[in-house]
Design an enzyme around this catalytic site. Structure first.
Site, PDB file in Angstrom:
ATOM      1  N   SER A 150       0.837  -1.216   0.000  1.00 59.36           N
ATOM      2  CA  SER A 150       0.000   0.000   0.000  1.00 59.36           C
ATOM      3  C   SER A 150       0.865   1.256   0.000  1.00 59.36           C
ATOM      4  CB  SER A 150      -0.969   0.005   1.188  1.00 59.36           C
ATOM      5  OG  SER A 150      -0.297  -0.237   2.402  1.00 59.36           O
ATOM      6  N   HIS A 190      -1.845  -8.888   1.607  1.00 54.84           N
ATOM      7  CA  HIS A 190      -1.552  -7.655   2.358  1.00 54.84           C
ATOM      8  C   HIS A 190      -2.725  -7.401   3.316  1.00 54.84           C
ATOM      9  CE1 HIS A 190       0.222  -3.889   3.351  1.00 54.84           C
ATOM     10  NE2 HIS A 190      -0.167  -3.153   2.324  1.00 54.84           N
ATOM     11  N   ARG A 220       2.982  -5.089  16.788  1.00 52.53           N
ATOM     12  CA  ARG A 220       1.581  -4.639  16.669  1.00 52.53           C
ATOM     13  C   ARG A 220       0.640  -5.780  17.064  1.00 52.53           C
ATOM     14  NH1 ARG A 220       1.666  -3.001  10.518  1.00 52.53           N
ATOM     15  NH2 ARG A 220       2.576  -5.071  10.502  1.00 52.53           N
TER      16      ARG A 220
HETATM   17  N1  CMX Z   1       1.525 -19.902   5.464  1.00 55.71           N
HETATM   18  C1  CMX Z   1       2.057 -20.835   4.659  1.00 55.71           C
HETATM   19  N2  CMX Z   1       3.134 -20.632   3.878  1.00 55.71           N
HETATM   20  C2  CMX Z   1       3.708 -19.435   3.938  1.00 55.71           C
HETATM   21  C3  CMX Z   1       3.206 -18.410   4.765  1.00 55.71           C
HETATM   22  C4  CMX Z   1       2.069 -18.672   5.549  1.00 55.71           C
HETATM   23  N3  CMX Z   1       1.514 -17.739   6.323  1.00 55.71           N
HETATM   24  N4  CMX Z   1       3.977 -17.321   4.620  1.00 55.71           N
HETATM   25  C5  CMX Z   1       4.921 -17.631   3.722  1.00 55.71           C
HETATM   26  N5  CMX Z   1       4.745 -18.909   3.292  1.00 55.71           N
HETATM   27  C6  CMX Z   1       5.485 -19.584   2.256  1.00 55.71           C
HETATM   28  C7  CMX Z   1       5.407 -18.723   0.989  1.00 55.71           C
HETATM   29  O1  CMX Z   1       4.189 -18.954   0.272  1.00 55.71           O
HETATM   30  C8  CMX Z   1       6.624 -19.164   0.236  1.00 55.71           C
HETATM   31  O2  CMX Z   1       6.348 -20.397  -0.374  1.00 55.71           O
HETATM   32  P1  CMX Z   1       6.819 -20.686  -1.904  1.00 55.71           P
HETATM   33  O3  CMX Z   1       8.309 -20.610  -1.848  1.00 55.71           O
HETATM   34  O4  CMX Z   1       6.263 -22.044  -2.189  1.00 55.71           O
HETATM   35  O5  CMX Z   1       6.213 -19.584  -2.732  1.00 55.71           O
HETATM   36  C9  CMX Z   1       7.630 -19.415   1.362  1.00 55.71           C
HETATM   37  O6  CMX Z   1       6.858 -19.624   2.557  1.00 55.71           O
HETATM   38  C10 CMX Z   1       8.599 -18.282   1.598  1.00 55.71           C
HETATM   39  O7  CMX Z   1       7.867 -17.096   1.840  1.00 55.71           O
HETATM   40  P2  CMX Z   1       8.507 -15.955   2.783  1.00 55.71           P
HETATM   41  O8  CMX Z   1       9.765 -15.496   2.152  1.00 55.71           O
HETATM   42  O9  CMX Z   1       8.569 -16.420   4.187  1.00 55.71           O
HETATM   43  O10 CMX Z   1       7.389 -14.815   2.745  1.00 55.71           O
HETATM   44  P3  CMX Z   1       7.222 -13.643   1.660  1.00 55.71           P
HETATM   45  O11 CMX Z   1       8.146 -12.534   2.035  1.00 55.71           O
HETATM   46  O12 CMX Z   1       7.313 -14.160   0.266  1.00 55.71           O
HETATM   47  O13 CMX Z   1       5.716 -13.221   1.894  1.00 55.71           O
HETATM   48  C11 CMX Z   1       3.815 -12.730   3.240  1.00 55.71           C
HETATM   49  C12 CMX Z   1       5.318 -12.534   3.076  1.00 55.71           C
HETATM   50  C13 CMX Z   1       3.317 -11.866   4.379  1.00 55.71           C
HETATM   51  C14 CMX Z   1       3.100 -12.272   1.932  1.00 55.71           C
HETATM   52  C15 CMX Z   1       3.543 -14.226   3.516  1.00 55.71           C
HETATM   53  O14 CMX Z   1       4.162 -14.597   4.736  1.00 55.71           O
HETATM   54  C16 CMX Z   1       2.072 -14.558   3.545  1.00 55.71           C
HETATM   55  O15 CMX Z   1       1.478 -14.836   2.494  1.00 55.71           O
HETATM   56  N6  CMX Z   1       1.457 -14.566   4.772  1.00 55.71           N
HETATM   57  C17 CMX Z   1       0.026 -14.778   4.898  1.00 55.71           C
HETATM   58  C18 CMX Z   1      -0.736 -13.540   4.472  1.00 55.71           C
HETATM   59  C19 CMX Z   1      -0.572 -12.425   5.479  1.00 55.71           C
HETATM   60  O16 CMX Z   1      -0.672 -12.628   6.673  1.00 55.71           O
HETATM   61  N7  CMX Z   1      -0.374 -11.203   4.970  1.00 55.71           N
HETATM   62  C20 CMX Z   1      -0.343 -10.002   5.831  1.00 55.71           C
HETATM   63  C21 CMX Z   1       1.044  -9.376   5.952  1.00 55.71           C
HETATM   64  C22 CMX Z   1       1.006  -8.167   6.847  1.00 55.71           C
HETATM   65  C23 CMX Z   1       0.776  -6.883   6.090  1.00 55.71           C
HETATM   66  O17 CMX Z   1      -0.204  -6.750   5.392  1.00 55.71           O
HETATM   67  O18 CMX Z   1       1.554  -5.950   6.262  1.00 55.71           O
END
Ligand code: CMX
Length: 434
Positions: free
Chosen positions: A241, A271, A326
Site C-alpha cells: 500500500s 496484504h 503490533r
Molecule cells: N503460510 C504458509 N506458507 C507461507 C506463509 C504462511 N503464512 N507465509 C509464507 N509462506 C510460504 C510462501 O508462500 C513461500 O512459499 P513458496 O516458496 O512455495 O512460494 C515461502 O513460505 C517463503 O515465503 P517468505 O519469504 O517467508 O514470505 P514472503 O516474504 O514471500 O511473503 C507474506 C510474506 C506476508 C506475503 C507471507 O508470509 C504470507 O502470504 N502470509 C500470509 C498472508 C498475510 O498474513 N499477509 C499479511 C502481511 C502483513 C501486512 O499486510 O503488512
C-alpha cells in the site's frame, strides 16, 4: 496551522541534509541486487528512504524513532481514555516530534473543521452494487473527492516545486479528516440498513468513528478503535500500500489519487485483506474444534490447509523475523479486556502452536504472527462481525502514514520513480559472462 509551521521550521535542515548526501556522497553504494531478488519481489533491496517509520527485522516498527509501547505511552490521551488520540499520532508522523496535548487537540479540531463529506461521494457508494467489497467502496469514495484537490488546482495555475508540499498537506488534512465519516458511512450503508449517525464535534477521530457506527456508548471499543488506527498507520515505505501510493504520488498525482491506489493494493489477500481472511480461518477452526484444539490437533488441521495450496493468513512477513509488536500490543489489549473470550483464547492457542508447525513446513522465513493474526478477533468481540469490513479499518489507519509520506516526499523534492527492468535474455547473458 500548527503542522504547517512545524514542518516549515524543520525543512531547511532536512533539505540541507539530503542535498549534502546527494551532492557530496551520491556515489556511495547502499544496495546490490541478485537475480533471485529480481524474480523475488525485490525483497531486502533498499529502494527508498523513509524517515517516518522503519521496520527492523528483529524489533519491528518504529514510528519517527519510537517503538509501539513508547508511542502508546507518550502520545497524549483524551480525559478518561486508555489509548492516545489519533490526532497526536498524526502530529508525530507529520511533524517528527511527540506532540503536546494541545498539539494533538489542534489536529483533532482541524479534522473536525474539514470533516464534511460532499454528497456526491455518498452517491458513488450508493450507486455500487450492495454486495461490492467495502474496499471497493472505500477506494472509490477517496477517488470521488479528487476533484477537490487543492494541489491539482494550484499545480495547474503554476506553483514553485518547493511549495508542492504545502498543498499536499492541505489535501492530506482534508482527506484524513473525512475518513471516519466515510468508513462509518460504508459500514452503516452495508450492514446497518443505512442508519447513519452524524459526527460528534466533541469526540476525537478514533472515538468519532466508533460513535458513528453505533458504538458511542462503548468506551472500550472507542479505545480499541484508537489503538487499531494507530497500529496500522505506517510500516515504512516498501509494503504494497505504501509503495503503490508513493509511486503514484511521485508522478505528482495528488493524495486522493495516491491513497486510492494504496487502498487498491491493501485490498489484496497477501496484504491488508489478510485480516478478513484470518478471521475466516479462525472461525472455521473454531467450528472444527468447538473446544480449544490441542497443538497436535491443530497440526493436522494446518497440514490439510497447507496441502490445499493456501497460506495461513496472519502468519509470516516479508521483513519481520519476530512476532510483530503490533500483534503483541493487541494481544496485551485482549488479555486485559477479554481474557475469557473464546475466539481470543483461540488466537492465543494458535500463537502458541503455529510457529512450531510452520517451521516444520520448512519454507516460511518468519513463522510468527503479524498484525493481521489478531485484529479481527478483537473487532469481533465488540460486535464488528462483518469481517470483509476489517480491511477498511486497516485502510483508514494506513492513510495517515501514506499522506505523511506524500507530504514529506514533496517537501524533500523527490522525483518521479522510474526503476529499470531487464529481460531474461540479458540476465542469461550476464550469467554467462560472470
Ligand atoms: N503460510 C504458509 N506458507 C507461507 C506463509 C504462511 N503464512 N507465509 C509464507 N509462506 C510460504 C510462501 O508462500 C513461500 O512459499 P513458496 O516458496 O512455495 O512460494 C515461502 O513460505 C517463503 O515465503 P517468505 O519469504 O517467508 O514470505 P514472503 O516474504 O514471500 O511473503 C507474506 C510474506 C506476508 C506475503 C507471507 O508470509 C504470507 O502470504 N502470509 C500470509 C498472508 C498475510 O498474513 N499477509 C499479511 C502481511 C502483513 C501486512 O499486510 O503488512
Amino acid at each position: 496551522m500548527r503542522l504547517y509551521d512545524r514542518i516549515s521550521a524543520q525543512l531547511v535542515g532536512w533539505r540541507q541534509r539530503v542535498s549534502h548526501l546527494k551532492e557530496a556522497h551520491g556515489a556511495v553504494k547502499v544496495s546490490d541486487i541478485t537475480i533471485e531478488q529480481l524474480y523475488g519481489g525485490i525483497r531486502g533491496v533498499a529502494i527508498n528512504v523513509s524517515d517516518i517509520s522503519y521496520v527492523d527485522p528483529q524489533e519491528g516498527i518504529r514510528l519517527r524513532g519510537f517503538t509501539v509501547p513508547e508511542i502508546l505511552t507518550l502520545l497524549p490521551k483524551m480525559k478518561g481514555a486508555e489509548m492516545p488520540m489519533v490526532g497526536g499520532l498524526y502530529h508525530l508522523l507529520m511533524a517528527n516530534e511527540i506532540p503536546t496535548y494541545e498539539d494533538a487537540l489542534a489536529v483533532e479540531s482541524e479534522w473536525i473543521k474539514r470533516s464534511t463529506v460532499p454528497e456526491h461521494v455518498f452517491d458513488v457508494i450508493r450507486q455500487l452494487p450492495h454486495d461490492a467489497h467495502p474496499m471497493t467502496m472505500f477506494s472509490m469514495a477517496i477517488l470521488a473527492m479528487q476533484p477537490e484537490s487543492v494541489f491539482a488546482k494550484k499545480y495547474n495555475e503554476g506553483i514553485p516545486k518547493t511549495d508542492y508540499w504545502k498543498y499536499y498537506l492541505e489535501d492530506s488534512l482534508t482527506l484524513t479528516a473525512r475518513l471516519p465519516v466515510i468508513g462509518a458511512f460504508i459500514y452503516n450503508h452495508k450492514y446497518r440498513q443505512g442508519q447513519h449517525i452524524p459526527l460528534d464535534p466533541n469526540l476525537d477521530w478514533g472515538a468519532n468513528f466508533a460513535h458513528m457506527i453505533g458504538k458511542g456508548d462503548d468506551k472500550e471499543y472507542q479505545d480499541l478503535a484508537r489503538l487499531f488506527f494507530i497500529l496500522h498507520s505506517d510500516h515504512e515505505s516498501g509494503n504494497v500500500s505504501a509503495h503503490a501510493s508513493h509511486l503514484v504520488a511521485s508522478a505528482l498525482s495528488d493524495v486522493y489519487y495516491a491513497c486510492s491506489a494504496g487502498m487498491n493494493g491493501l485490498a489484496g489477500p497477501l496484504h491488508g485483506l489478510a485480516n478478513q481472511e484470518c478471521l475466516k480461518w479462525l472461525l472455521d477452526l473454531q467450528d472444527a474444534f468447538p473446544d480449544q484444539p490441542s497443538c497436535q490437533q491443530l497440526e493436522q488441521y494446518v497440514w490439510d490447509y497447507l496441502d490445499s495450496g493456501r497460506v495461513i493468513p496472519g502468519y509470516g512477513h516479508a521483513v519481520l523475523r519476530v512476532t510483530d509488536p503490533r500483534f503483541i500490543a493487541q494481544l496485551d489489549y485482549g488479555k486485559q479486556h477479554m481474557p475469557d473470550d473464546e475466539l481470543f483464547q483461540l488466537v492465543t492457542q494458535v500463537y502458541e502452536c503455529l510457529p512450531g508447525i510452520l517451521v516444520k513446513q520448512g519454507k516460511i522465513k518468519n513463522p510468527f504472527p503479524n498484525v493481521d493474526a489478531i485484529n479481527g478477533a478483537l473487532q469481533y468481540h465488540y460486535g464488528i462481525r462483518e469481517f470483509d469490513f476489517y480491511t477498511v479499518l486497516f485502510g483508514m489507519g494506513r492513510i495517515l502514514g501514506l499522506t505523511a509520506h506524500a507530504v514529506w516526499s514533496r517537501a524533500l523534492g523527490k522525483p518521479i520513480d522510474r526503476p529499470k527492468s531487464l529481460t531474461t535474455r540479458m540476465l542469461e547473458e550476464m550469467v554467462i559472462k560472470s
